[in-house]
Design a protein around this motif. Structure first.
Motif, PDB file in Angstrom:
ATOM      1  N   TRP A   1     -16.149  36.205   1.579  1.00  0.00           N
ATOM      2  CA  TRP A   1     -14.876  36.941   1.620  1.00  0.00           C
ATOM      3  C   TRP A   1     -14.449  37.261   0.198  1.00  0.00           C
ATOM      4  CZ3 TRP A   1     -13.906  38.905   6.108  1.00  0.00           C
ATOM      5  CH2 TRP A   1     -14.308  38.238   7.267  1.00  0.00           C
ATOM      6  N   MET A   2     -13.891  38.451   0.020  1.00  0.00           N
ATOM      7  CA  MET A   2     -13.557  38.952  -1.315  1.00  0.00           C
ATOM      8  C   MET A   2     -12.140  39.535  -1.279  1.00  0.00           C
ATOM      9  SD  MET A   2     -16.879  39.702  -2.976  1.00  0.00           S
ATOM     10  CE  MET A   2     -18.531  39.877  -2.362  1.00  0.00           C
ATOM     11  N   PRO A   3     -11.610  39.905  -2.462  1.00  0.00           N
ATOM     12  CA  PRO A   3     -10.300  40.558  -2.465  1.00  0.00           C
ATOM     13  C   PRO A   3     -10.339  41.895  -1.713  1.00  0.00           C
ATOM     14  CG  PRO A   3     -10.833  39.757  -4.643  1.00  0.00           C
ATOM     15  CD  PRO A   3     -12.076  39.599  -3.817  1.00  0.00           C
ATOM     16  N   HIS A   4     -11.465  42.585  -1.772  1.00  0.00           N
ATOM     17  CA  HIS A   4     -11.606  43.852  -1.071  1.00  0.00           C
ATOM     18  C   HIS A   4     -13.070  44.004  -0.711  1.00  0.00           C
ATOM     19  CE1 HIS A   4     -10.578  47.773   0.336  1.00  0.00           C
ATOM     20  NE2 HIS A   4      -9.412  47.822  -0.287  1.00  0.00           N
ATOM     21  N   LYS A   5     -13.419  45.146  -0.089  1.00  0.00           N
ATOM     22  CA  LYS A   5     -14.834  45.292   0.249  1.00  0.00           C
ATOM     23  C   LYS A   5     -15.672  45.400  -1.022  1.00  0.00           C
ATOM     24  CE  LYS A   5     -14.193  50.238   1.197  1.00  0.00           C
ATOM     25  NZ  LYS A   5     -14.235  51.244   2.272  1.00  0.00           N
ATOM     26  N   PHE A   6     -16.945  45.045  -0.898  1.00  0.00           N
ATOM     27  CA  PHE A   6     -17.812  44.942  -2.069  1.00  0.00           C
ATOM     28  C   PHE A   6     -19.173  45.494  -1.699  1.00  0.00           C
ATOM     29  CE2 PHE A   6     -20.404  43.066  -5.346  1.00  0.00           C
ATOM     30  CZ  PHE A   6     -19.554  42.839  -6.424  1.00  0.00           C
ATOM     31  N   LYS A   7     -19.627  46.497  -2.483  1.00  0.00           N
ATOM     32  CA  LYS A   7     -20.912  47.126  -2.183  1.00  0.00           C
ATOM     33  C   LYS A   7     -21.877  46.948  -3.344  1.00  0.00           C
ATOM     34  CE  LYS A   7     -18.737  50.540   0.790  1.00  0.00           C
ATOM     35  NZ  LYS A   7     -18.498  51.978   1.047  1.00  0.00           N
ATOM     36  N   ILE A   8     -23.127  46.731  -2.999  1.00  0.00           N
ATOM     37  CA  ILE A   8     -24.170  46.528  -4.003  1.00  0.00           C
ATOM     38  C   ILE A   8     -25.273  47.557  -3.748  1.00  0.00           C
ATOM     39  CG2 ILE A   8     -25.943  44.903  -4.838  1.00  0.00           C
ATOM     40  CD1 ILE A   8     -24.145  42.605  -4.029  1.00  0.00           C
ATOM     41  N   ALA A   9     -25.938  47.979  -4.798  1.00  0.00           N
ATOM     42  CA  ALA A   9     -27.133  48.809  -4.609  1.00  0.00           C
ATOM     43  C   ALA A   9     -28.154  48.455  -5.675  1.00  0.00           C
ATOM     44  CB  ALA A   9     -26.777  50.292  -4.689  1.00  0.00           C
ATOM     45  N   VAL A  10     -29.418  48.634  -5.340  1.00  0.00           N
ATOM     46  CA  VAL A  10     -30.496  48.397  -6.293  1.00  0.00           C
ATOM     47  C   VAL A  10     -31.393  49.639  -6.307  1.00  0.00           C
ATOM     48  CG1 VAL A  10     -32.357  46.861  -7.018  1.00  0.00           C
ATOM     49  CG2 VAL A  10     -30.466  45.957  -5.643  1.00  0.00           C
ATOM     50  N   SER A  11     -31.486  50.290  -7.472  1.00  0.00           N
ATOM     51  CA  SER A  11     -32.370  51.447  -7.615  1.00  0.00           C
ATOM     52  C   SER A  11     -33.601  51.033  -8.413  1.00  0.00           C
ATOM     53  CB  SER A  11     -31.648  52.584  -8.356  1.00  0.00           C
ATOM     54  OG  SER A  11     -30.743  53.233  -7.479  1.00  0.00           O
ATOM     55  N   GLY A  12     -34.738  51.540  -7.991  1.00  0.00           N
ATOM     56  CA  GLY A  12     -35.999  51.120  -8.606  1.00  0.00           C
ATOM     57  C   GLY A  12     -36.323  51.791  -9.917  1.00  0.00           C
TER      58      GLY A  12
ATOM     59  N   CYS B   1     -10.374  31.285  -0.989  1.00  0.00           N
ATOM     60  CA  CYS B   1     -11.132  31.367  -2.236  1.00  0.00           C
ATOM     61  C   CYS B   1     -10.961  30.093  -3.061  1.00  0.00           C
ATOM     62  CB  CYS B   1     -10.666  32.595  -3.025  1.00  0.00           C
ATOM     63  SG  CYS B   1     -11.482  32.773  -4.614  1.00  0.00           S
ATOM     64  N   ALA B   2      -9.743  29.556  -3.081  1.00  0.00           N
ATOM     65  CA  ALA B   2      -9.475  28.397  -3.935  1.00  0.00           C
ATOM     66  C   ALA B   2     -10.044  27.103  -3.356  1.00  0.00           C
ATOM     67  CB  ALA B   2      -7.966  28.242  -4.140  1.00  0.00           C
TER      68      ALA B   2
ATOM     69  N   SER C   1     -15.221  41.975   2.152  1.00  0.00           N
ATOM     70  CA  SER C   1     -16.354  41.072   2.009  1.00  0.00           C
ATOM     71  C   SER C   1     -17.564  41.883   1.557  1.00  0.00           C
ATOM     72  CB  SER C   1     -16.659  40.421   3.360  1.00  0.00           C
ATOM     73  OG  SER C   1     -16.914  41.428   4.313  1.00  0.00           O
ATOM     74  N   LEU C   2     -18.694  41.205   1.402  1.00  0.00           N
ATOM     75  CA  LEU C   2     -19.906  41.915   1.025  1.00  0.00           C
ATOM     76  C   LEU C   2     -20.284  42.846   2.161  1.00  0.00           C
ATOM     77  CD1 LEU C   2     -23.370  41.753   1.241  1.00  0.00           C
ATOM     78  CD2 LEU C   2     -22.226  42.431  -0.874  1.00  0.00           C
ATOM     79  N   ARG C   3     -20.387  44.135   1.861  1.00  0.00           N
ATOM     80  CA  ARG C   3     -20.782  45.094   2.899  1.00  0.00           C
ATOM     81  C   ARG C   3     -22.303  45.221   2.917  1.00  0.00           C
ATOM     82  NH1 ARG C   3     -16.351  48.526   4.532  1.00  0.00           N
ATOM     83  NH2 ARG C   3     -14.624  47.091   4.828  1.00  0.00           N
ATOM     84  N   THR C   4     -22.822  46.206   2.183  1.00  0.00           N
ATOM     85  CA  THR C   4     -24.262  46.452   2.253  1.00  0.00           C
ATOM     86  C   THR C   4     -24.899  46.286   0.894  1.00  0.00           C
ATOM     87  OG1 THR C   4     -24.146  48.757   1.611  1.00  0.00           O
ATOM     88  CG2 THR C   4     -23.805  48.252   3.921  1.00  0.00           C
TER      89      THR C   4
ATOM     90  N   ILE D   1     -19.372  38.316  -9.068  1.00  0.00           N
ATOM     91  CA  ILE D   1     -18.629  38.298  -7.800  1.00  0.00           C
ATOM     92  C   ILE D   1     -17.588  37.173  -7.810  1.00  0.00           C
ATOM     93  CG2 ILE D   1     -18.802  37.798  -5.326  1.00  0.00           C
ATOM     94  CD1 ILE D   1     -21.411  39.319  -5.272  1.00  0.00           C
ATOM     95  N   GLN D   2     -17.986  36.007  -8.311  1.00  0.00           N
ATOM     96  CA  GLN D   2     -17.057  34.881  -8.298  1.00  0.00           C
ATOM     97  C   GLN D   2     -15.864  35.153  -9.213  1.00  0.00           C
ATOM     98  OE1 GLN D   2     -17.030  32.658  -6.133  1.00  0.00           O
ATOM     99  NE2 GLN D   2     -15.548  31.146  -6.874  1.00  0.00           N
ATOM    100  N   LEU D   3     -16.122  35.768 -10.385  1.00  0.00           N
ATOM    101  CA  LEU D   3     -15.022  36.100 -11.300  1.00  0.00           C
ATOM    102  C   LEU D   3     -14.047  37.061 -10.604  1.00  0.00           C
ATOM    103  CD1 LEU D   3     -14.325  35.493 -14.327  1.00  0.00           C
ATOM    104  CD2 LEU D   3     -15.200  37.784 -14.832  1.00  0.00           C
ATOM    105  N   TYR D   4     -14.623  38.060  -9.936  1.00  0.00           N
ATOM    106  CA  TYR D   4     -13.812  39.021  -9.178  1.00  0.00           C
ATOM    107  C   TYR D   4     -13.053  38.310  -8.055  1.00  0.00           C
ATOM    108  CZ  TYR D   4     -13.041  42.732  -5.661  1.00  0.00           C
ATOM    109  OH  TYR D   4     -12.501  43.569  -4.717  1.00  0.00           O
ATOM    110  N   ARG D   5     -13.714  37.434  -7.348  1.00  0.00           N
ATOM    111  CA  ARG D   5     -13.072  36.705  -6.244  1.00  0.00           C
ATOM    112  C   ARG D   5     -11.895  35.872  -6.753  1.00  0.00           C
ATOM    113  NH1 ARG D   5     -15.738  32.794  -3.371  1.00  0.00           N
ATOM    114  NH2 ARG D   5     -14.714  33.384  -1.445  1.00  0.00           N
ATOM    115  N   GLU D   6     -12.076  35.268  -7.940  1.00  0.00           N
ATOM    116  CA  GLU D   6     -11.048  34.344  -8.438  1.00  0.00           C
ATOM    117  C   GLU D   6      -9.912  35.043  -9.182  1.00  0.00           C
ATOM    118  OE1 GLU D   6     -13.042  31.386 -10.775  1.00  0.00           O
ATOM    119  OE2 GLU D   6     -14.100  30.535  -9.052  1.00  0.00           O
ATOM    120  N   GLN D   7     -10.162  36.261  -9.663  1.00  0.00           N
ATOM    121  CA  GLN D   7      -9.159  36.876 -10.535  1.00  0.00           C
ATOM    122  C   GLN D   7      -8.498  38.135  -9.994  1.00  0.00           C
ATOM    123  OE1 GLN D   7     -10.429  37.338 -14.558  1.00  0.00           O
ATOM    124  NE2 GLN D   7     -10.734  35.143 -14.849  1.00  0.00           N
ATOM    125  N   ALA D   8      -9.177  38.892  -9.176  1.00  0.00           N
ATOM    126  CA  ALA D   8      -8.597  40.172  -8.748  1.00  0.00           C
ATOM    127  C   ALA D   8      -7.455  39.927  -7.765  1.00  0.00           C
ATOM    128  CB  ALA D   8      -9.668  41.035  -8.105  1.00  0.00           C
ATOM    129  N   HIS D   9      -6.587  40.903  -7.646  1.00  0.00           N
ATOM    130  CA  HIS D   9      -5.517  40.846  -6.657  1.00  0.00           C
ATOM    131  C   HIS D   9      -6.093  41.210  -5.303  1.00  0.00           C
ATOM    132  CE1 HIS D   9      -2.426  41.856 -10.037  1.00  0.00           C
ATOM    133  NE2 HIS D   9      -3.030  40.691 -10.201  1.00  0.00           N
TER     134      HIS D   9
END
Lengths: 835, 113
Positions: free
Chosen positions: A687-698, A553-554, A652-655, A755-763
């Motif tokens: 790649w992320m600290p943990h898995k990451f899911k996104i959804a878009v509802s209309g 990440c760094a 990482s980014l899942r779905t 996502i980047q804030l989460y990537r850089e700051q989360a454990h």
């Protein structure tokens, strides 16, 4: 057969002396003769055959000769007068080519025949030449004798005429590195090609190997680890360079092969002596023929062959004792190693590979570049690796050889002889208690012991409390142990535990580690462990994957991902199942698919007999029961249909789950499917600290369940509501509303920034939901919105990183990367007994 | 057959920190480990807990962490470490002149009854 008797008479005048013939004028042969002469000078009439046309010299000092620190005359052990004074016949430059055990004679290359009563074989070892194309070119040398050194010096001299010249040393072991050092001092541009991932892997652990590599690189050498030589290149009959199997090429005016040695056993074998790896000898150095003894690197004693000089001395003593009628016996040697490269202090001895019941004690001092590791088992010291400070090497080696119980000094052992034997100081708490009040505890912030104790008395009852009260251990952290001792001493058992450390290998927290990686520009796992005083040599299953992620990440594009520090799923790019097979999920952008993809998936299922295909909760298809050996072939078929890895296995980014939106749905307000596809195209592969899911509802009916995702978009007539921190797992958490934006582009920018804030700051291993609960939604909002440029800056960092991540790992494996991860070593088929 | 060693190839075919597998026809698959300290170990490739493939775990020190439920297994003794109880058979291994050898009787003797 009378002639030999006359010769002996003529030479020694002692007709009763036995004839001792020595094959090998090296260190072992001559030392053995010296030992025999010291015990019984008149017993033998000695003839020594040497292959090299010169007197006996100290082979291990060839490195200083190459480096220009010594001349040949300085390393001669026995000059011509030694031979004449002791009535020794030296036959130099005429190697023995055959032994006739029945006639008891040896025959030299010149045809000379010499009879013996006792024969001593001290043929040493031969450098191993890897049989790659070009290995026999002119300019390819080994590093074994003075002729080799002369060739290297000639190459360096020739190089001076055209700006230094290039040398490639194949082999990053002891000998190779000494050759490289010498050539570099002689002005050559040196590249060391080493097959294994760490230098001197037989003597050093990963941590020390890393420090050594860094230092050599700082001195201007190019160190290529994991480099497998494919060929030595030619120009006009002379060496021109080296090509590796991965295609890299390095120019070379001289190539030094220093990949290892093999006991020189050809003569013994041809004579029918018992030979395994070396010539087999008993404890008195006697071979399978009682008239023949052997010593040095050519022998195998109790299953071991030695390639170092120290065991020679013990072997020669035992040999001489037996040969002069007072047998003592050789019991094997414990060896230690020091690298003869000036300015680099490095020591290793004994067994440092750890063991059950063996305990590592590690001390690192990053500011001095020191790494010390001692290994204790059953109350005894069994091994030591020292880098940067080897002052106590001989003390440790002594403890190791004696095998004494060191329990009484165990606490202070790592600090060396002066400390450990300082009596009362052996208890670290007692050592801290003994410090005066004005002794400095924290060098970074200039905090004295008295001040720390004052803070503790004043209410700072935890490490963190002390850190915020007086800054002690708040910077580099190397005095954390001292501060903890002071807490324990001052408060007894009442110490409050602070935030959890990253793992048991370190006293640093996740945040400390992340901050230090950036501040100190740490760019490799062993470097982090060294600089942050890891207490284990190689970390554990918790910290290795975390550090791998933090570095990735760094330093995007710069950090070299460590496959062996990743969990199995990320290493295999598939999900391991309870039976050890894998499931494979190709990416379906926004949950959309087409006949071509579906056909390819159906074909894979049939071709590899996958027992189950399942529609996942993330709107894709999961193919179950694939064996690790078949994964690359499965991926090849899926790649052919245009599909890439779905990263269903990664932190990482899942779905990106979508509903059909305004294109089809009568309630849809925006193109949710289209936005979902765009978001997935932007974020896949990260790649992320943990898995990451996104959804878009209309629309707010929220068919894509966007409010239990890490990042959820709910489309409304006036734009897009952006939600974060949802989770549908063990602990269900609905999202928090982060903000509302008007355009797709804004929605995408905020998504990238979040996502980047989460990537850089989360454990590491912290989902967005617990992260937001820990730091607070306001913290996240402040990070994104308090500075109007923050979203753009974070999004830019994310997009920069993505250019290195969006490279389909399946396609790379299909192309052959890390093929060994998918292949068995071999298959064992025991022969069946036919009745 | 006692003491007969099976040559399974050169040491450099397993990168440090990794393991590779050796299926045995009619017997138990074996995992061969190369630690970061350049030691080699062989175990039956089955965690004593739920038969997870140990070859796929993270190797640290002389320990492998099972990929299924993170049990820590000693590469030296095959025993589960910490609070977990269980043991997986080890296969005697030696390294000689850059090649890895397994004790043949331990390899073929792991046949399922």
């Amino acid at each position: 057969m009378n002639a030999p008797m006359n010769m002996k008479d003529a030479r020694s005048g002692q007709p009763l002396a036995e004839r001792l013939v020595v094959i090998g004028n090296g260190m072992a042969g001559c030392r053995a003769v010296e030992e025999v002469l010291a015990r019984d000078p008149g017993r033998y009439a000695v003839t020594i055959f040497g292959a090299e046309p010169r007197v006996n010299y100290n082979r291990i000092m060839l490195s200083p000769v190459l480096a220009g620190e010594k001349a040949f005359d300085d390393i001669v052990i026995n000059g011509p007068e030694w031979y004449s004074d002791n009535a020794i016949t030296l036959v130099s430059g005429d190697p023995v080519v055959a032994i006739d055990r029945t006639a008891r004679t040896v025959t030299a290359k010149s045809g000379r025949v010499e009879p013996y009563d006792r024969l001593l074989i001290a043929t040493g070892s031969d450098p191993f030449i890897i049989p790659v194309p070009g290995h026999d070119l002119s300019g390819v040398v080994t590093f074994r004798d003075l002729d080799d050194v002369d060739k290297m010096l000639a190459a360096a001299e020739a190089g001076k005429a055209n700006g230094g010249g290039n040398a490639v040393v194949i082999g990053g072991g002891l000998l190779g590195l000494e050759a490289a050092h010498g050539l570099a001092l002689r002005g050559m541009q040196v590249t060391v090609v080493h097959l294994m991932p760490t230098l001197m892997e037989r003597q050093l652990d990963e941590a020390a190997g890393y420090l050594l590599k860094t230092e050599l690189e700082r001195r201007g050498q190019t160190i290529v680890t994991g480099g497998d030589t494919a060929a030595i290149l030619e120009r006009g009959g002379h060496v021109a360079g080296v090509r590796l199997k991965d295609g890299r090429e390095f120019p070379a005016d001289i190539v030094v092969m220093a990949v290892g040695i093999r006991p020189a056993t050809a003569l013994a074998k041809a004579a029918g002596l018992e030979v395994e790896r070396g010539i087999v000898v008993d404890d008195h150095m006697v071979t399978s023929d009682p008239a023949i003894i052997a010593v040095g690197e050519c022998v195998q004693h109790r299953g071991t062959c030695y390639g170092l000089v120290a065991p020679l001395w013990d072997m020669c003593r035992a040999l001489a004792d037996a040969a002069t009628g007072t047998p003592s016996g050789y019991e094997g040697s414990v060896t230690s190693t020091k690298l003869k490269v000036s300015g680099i202090d490095l020591f290793s001895a004994g067994d440092f590979s750890g063991d059950d019941g063996a305990e590592d004690i590690v001390m690192r001092d990053a500011s001095r570049g020191v790494y010390k590791r001692v290994i204790v088992k059953d109350g005894k010291l069994v091994g030591a690796v020292l880098y940067g400070d080897t002052a106590d090497g001989s003390w440790y080696f002594d403890l190791l050889k004696k095998g004494e119980d060191i329990s009484a000094i165990r606490e202070g052992l790592i600090f060396g002889q002066a400390f450990a034997q300082g009596g009362a100081l052996a208890d670290p708490n007692a050592a801290v208690a003994a410090l005066s009040d004005d002794a400095e505890v924290c060098g970074c912030n200039g905090v004295s012991k008295g001040k720390v104790v004052g803070c503790i008395m004043g209410g700072a009852h935890s490490l963190d409390g002390v850190r915020s009260a007086c800054k002690a251990s708040a910077s580099c952290g190397s005095c954390t142990g001292l501060v903890e001792s002071l807490l324990a001493l001052t408060l007894g058992g009442a110490v409050e535990s602070g935030p959890r450390t990253l793992c048991k290998c370190t006293s640093f927290t996740h945040d400390d580690v992340r901050r230090n990686i950036v501040d100190k520009q740490l760019k490799a796992i062993p470097q982090v462990m060294q600089e942050l005083h890891w207490t284990t040599p190689h970390g554990c299953a918790s910290c290795r994957p975390a550090l791998n992620y933090y570095l990735l990440c760094a330093w995007p594009g710069e950090y070299q991902d460590e496959q062996h520090s990743r969990f199995v799923n990320e290493r295999m790019h598939a999900n391991i199942q309870k039976d050890g097979t894998y499931s494979v999920v190709p990416r379906m952008w926004g949950g959309l698919t087409n006949p071509r993809e579906l056909r390819a998936i159906a074909d894979v299922v049939e071709k590899y007999n996958a027992p189950m295909v399942k529609v996942t909760g993330g709107q894709r298809l999961d193919i179950f029961g694939i064996r690790k050996e078949d994964l690359p072939a499965v991926w090849a078929d899926l790649n052919d249909a245009g599909m890439v890895s779905g990263h269903a296995y990664g932190k990482s980014l899942r779905t990106v789950k979508t509903c059909v939106g305004s294109e089809w749905c009568r309630f849809g307000t925006q193109d949710s499917t289209g936005l979902g596809v765009k978001l997935e195209r932007m974020t896949w592969g990260s790649w992320m600290p943990h898995k990451f899911k996104i959804a878009v509802s209309g629309c707010p009916r929220n068919c894509a369940e966007a409010t239990i995702k890490d990042f959820g978009v709910v489309c409304v007539d006036s734009g897009y509501e952006l939600h974060v921190g949802g989770n549908g797992g063990i602990k269900v958490r609905a999202t928090d509303l982060l903000c509302k934006v008007e355009t797709e582009q804004e929605a995408m920018d905020v998504c990238a920034a979040f996502i980047q804030l989460y990537r850089e700051q989360a454990h590491y291993l912290e989902r967005t939901a617990p992260w937001i609960e820990r730091v607070g939604l306001e913290h996240v909002k402040a990070g994104l919105f308090s500075d109007p440029a923050a979203v753009a800056t974070l999004a830019a960092r994310f997009r920069y990183s993505q250019q290195f991540m969006q490279d389909d790992p399946w396609a790379r494996r299909v192309a052959g990367e890390d093929a060994q991860l998918h292949q068995h070593l071999a298959e064992v088929r025991p022969m069946e007994i036919v009745a | 057959m006692i003491g007969e060693w099976l040559d399974i190839g050169p040491v450099d075919q397993i990168a440090p920190g990794n393991a590779r597998t050796l299926p045995v026809r009619g017997g138990e698959e074996i995992a061969v480990f190369h630690t970061l300290d350049n030691r080699f170990f062989a175990l039956v490739n089955k965690c004593p807990h739920k038969q997870g493939p140990l070859s796929q775990g993270i190797v640290h020190g002389n320990v492998v962490t099972c990929p299924l439920h993170s049990w820590n297994i000693s590469l030296k003794t095959g025993e589960a470490l910490g609070d977990d109880k269980g043991c997986v058979p080890t296969i005697p291994l030696k390294v000689d002149a850059g090649r890895i050898y397994l004790l043949r009787e331990a390899v073929v003797g792991k046949k399922a009854a």
